[in-house]
Scaffold this motif. Sequence first.
Motif, PDB file in Angstrom:
ATOM      1  N   GLN A   1       0.822  -1.334   0.002  1.00  0.00           N
ATOM      2  CA  GLN A   1      -0.189   0.052   0.098  1.00  0.00           C
ATOM      3  C   GLN A   1       0.850   1.302  -0.034  1.00  0.00           C
ATOM      4  OE1 GLN A   1      -2.944  -0.008   3.183  1.00  0.00           O
ATOM      5  NE2 GLN A   1      -3.614  -2.038   2.384  1.00  0.00           N
ATOM      6  N   MET A   2       1.844   1.060   0.859  1.00  0.00           N
ATOM      7  CA  MET A   2       2.667   2.417   0.868  1.00  0.00           C
ATOM      8  C   MET A   2       3.497   2.593  -0.296  1.00  0.00           C
ATOM      9  SD  MET A   2       4.383   2.162   4.851  1.00  0.00           S
ATOM     10  CE  MET A   2       5.596   3.264   4.423  1.00  0.00           C
ATOM     11  N   ALA A   3       3.971   1.439  -1.254  1.00  0.00           N
ATOM     12  CA  ALA A   3       4.553   1.623  -2.422  1.00  0.00           C
ATOM     13  C   ALA A   3       3.721   2.168  -3.440  1.00  0.00           C
ATOM     14  CB  ALA A   3       5.145   0.220  -2.767  1.00  0.00           C
ATOM     15  N   ALA A   4       2.447   1.550  -3.412  1.00  0.00           N
ATOM     16  CA  ALA A   4       1.419   2.107  -4.577  1.00  0.00           C
ATOM     17  C   ALA A   4       1.238   3.725  -4.408  1.00  0.00           C
ATOM     18  CB  ALA A   4       0.057   1.361  -4.235  1.00  0.00           C
ATOM     19  N   ALA A   5       1.019   3.928  -3.007  1.00  0.00           N
ATOM     20  CA  ALA A   5       0.714   5.460  -2.606  1.00  0.00           C
ATOM     21  C   ALA A   5       2.022   6.278  -2.898  1.00  0.00           C
ATOM     22  CB  ALA A   5       0.722   5.742  -1.095  1.00  0.00           C
ATOM     23  N   ALA A   6       3.186   5.921  -2.840  1.00  0.00           N
ATOM     24  CA  ALA A   6       4.308   6.552  -3.270  1.00  0.00           C
ATOM     25  C   ALA A   6       4.478   6.856  -4.764  1.00  0.00           C
ATOM     26  CB  ALA A   6       5.575   5.771  -2.664  1.00  0.00           C
TER      27      ALA A   6
ATOM     28  N   VAL B   1      -0.950  14.528   0.149  1.00  0.00           N
ATOM     29  CA  VAL B   1       0.079  13.538   0.468  1.00  0.00           C
ATOM     30  C   VAL B   1       0.200  13.448   1.809  1.00  0.00           C
ATOM     31  CG1 VAL B   1       2.654  13.335   0.554  1.00  0.00           C
ATOM     32  CG2 VAL B   1       1.691  14.328  -1.576  1.00  0.00           C
ATOM     33  N   GLU B   2       0.231  12.156   2.306  1.00  0.00           N
ATOM     34  CA  GLU B   2       0.333  12.043   3.788  1.00  0.00           C
ATOM     35  C   GLU B   2       1.719  11.777   4.361  1.00  0.00           C
ATOM     36  OE1 GLU B   2      -2.148   8.370   4.501  1.00  0.00           O
ATOM     37  OE2 GLU B   2      -4.022   9.568   4.058  1.00  0.00           O
ATOM     38  N   THR B   3       1.991  12.120   5.491  1.00  0.00           N
ATOM     39  CA  THR B   3       3.400  11.733   6.117  1.00  0.00           C
ATOM     40  C   THR B   3       3.880  10.723   5.784  1.00  0.00           C
ATOM     41  OG1 THR B   3       2.673  13.485   7.936  1.00  0.00           O
ATOM     42  CG2 THR B   3       4.850  12.062   8.030  1.00  0.00           C
ATOM     43  N   GLU B   4       3.287   9.499   5.740  1.00  0.00           N
ATOM     44  CA  GLU B   4       3.963   7.947   5.651  1.00  0.00           C
ATOM     45  C   GLU B   4       4.340   7.967   4.211  1.00  0.00           C
ATOM     46  OE1 GLU B   4       1.424   8.024   9.035  1.00  0.00           O
ATOM     47  OE2 GLU B   4       0.767   8.614   7.252  1.00  0.00           O
ATOM     48  N   GLN B   5       3.581   8.713   3.290  1.00  0.00           N
ATOM     49  CA  GLN B   5       3.935   8.594   1.770  1.00  0.00           C
ATOM     50  C   GLN B   5       5.012   9.422   1.416  1.00  0.00           C
ATOM     51  OE1 GLN B   5       0.545  10.018  -0.525  1.00  0.00           O
ATOM     52  NE2 GLN B   5       1.665   9.797  -2.397  1.00  0.00           N
ATOM     53  N   TYR B   6       5.147  10.620   2.157  1.00  0.00           N
ATOM     54  CA  TYR B   6       6.185  11.440   2.055  1.00  0.00           C
ATOM     55  C   TYR B   6       7.393  10.736   2.610  1.00  0.00           C
ATOM     56  CZ  TYR B   6       9.222  15.546   3.538  1.00  0.00           C
ATOM     57  OH  TYR B   6      10.240  16.458   3.624  1.00  0.00           O
TER      58      TYR B   6
ATOM     59  N   SER C   1       8.405   7.863   2.459  1.00  0.00           N
ATOM     60  CA  SER C   1       8.891   6.927   1.674  1.00  0.00           C
ATOM     61  C   SER C   1       9.632   7.239   0.470  1.00  0.00           C
ATOM     62  CB  SER C   1       7.475   5.849   1.272  1.00  0.00           C
ATOM     63  OG  SER C   1       6.786   6.751   0.177  1.00  0.00           O
ATOM     64  N   TRP C   2       9.653   8.558   0.026  1.00  0.00           N
ATOM     65  CA  TRP C   2      10.358   8.999  -0.825  1.00  0.00           C
ATOM     66  C   TRP C   2      11.784   9.506  -0.637  1.00  0.00           C
ATOM     67  CZ3 TRP C   2       6.642  13.872  -1.582  1.00  0.00           C
ATOM     68  CH2 TRP C   2       5.263  13.259  -1.969  1.00  0.00           C
ATOM     69  N   THR C   3      12.534   9.546  -1.679  1.00  0.00           N
ATOM     70  CA  THR C   3      14.084   9.967  -1.596  1.00  0.00           C
ATOM     71  C   THR C   3      14.372  11.253  -0.883  1.00  0.00           C
ATOM     72  OG1 THR C   3      14.217  10.971  -3.575  1.00  0.00           O
ATOM     73  CG2 THR C   3      14.580   8.444  -3.632  1.00  0.00           C
ATOM     74  N   HIS C   4      15.227  11.536  -0.414  1.00  0.00           N
ATOM     75  CA  HIS C   4      15.711  12.920   0.142  1.00  0.00           C
ATOM     76  C   HIS C   4      15.412  13.974  -0.747  1.00  0.00           C
ATOM     77  CE1 HIS C   4      18.472  15.375   2.770  1.00  0.00           C
ATOM     78  NE2 HIS C   4      18.677  15.929   1.518  1.00  0.00           N
TER      79      HIS C   4
END
Length: 263
Positions: A13-18, A69-74, A76-79
Amino acid sequence: MRAMLFILGLVFQMAAAAQSFDQSHAAFSDVLSEHVTVYDDGLKSAVNYRELAKNRQPLDNYLSSLSAVETEQYESWTHEQQLAFLINAYNGFTLQLIIDNIDKFESGDADSIRDLGGLFSSPWEKSFVTLLGEKRTLDWVEHEKIRIDFDEPRIHAALVCAAVSCPKLRAEAFIGENLEAQLENQMVTFLSDRDKNGIDDKGIYLSKIFDWYREDFDGLRDYLTAYSRALSNGSGNGENMNFESLNIRFVDYNWELNNLENR
């Protein structure tokens, strides 16, 4: 087994959101390319706020996508993706603040973004930015998020507060995969703008930005040495200068709106 499946489900789910967020920020680039005019050999830019206010839906839609964009999604991203997201948010919500108050500028009740504050607060302290699940201020984006989480002084050449003396607003969004090149170009461009920075017979003159955020540059003179070509018209003459011997002064800041009329 069920716990393992649950964890795997969360990961997917997190990967899909990202992946669902457009990291190219194409919608913002479309807005900027249509309403930002770059001039003075690419060193400056101005915004057609009047037309942007008339056709604001694309900007509003883009900012809504940032707000979703939710915090968990954010996280999961690169710097680089995170920083690009925050810079675009700051610049985009600043544009929104101006067009939300376009009538004040049209009537002459406001000449600069500073006129949009309250009796006891600045416009940068207004809680109108929805980001990472909460109402935020522009000050929060810059001072409590970007400057805290990222050791990157070049952001001061990328965050644009709608004033003539600000660094130029790019006619494109910042994106993670190009962020290094974009930030470097912003700093070189800013330091190459002779109305804001340079070297003259009195020494080095700099934008007040370098005074306000001097602590972020971890030795301002040393930092400027790396950009001696930009400060000396790109001629290379500044490369052999002894920056330690040059006086540094900070020029007045022009807070007039960075619109077409003031370019």
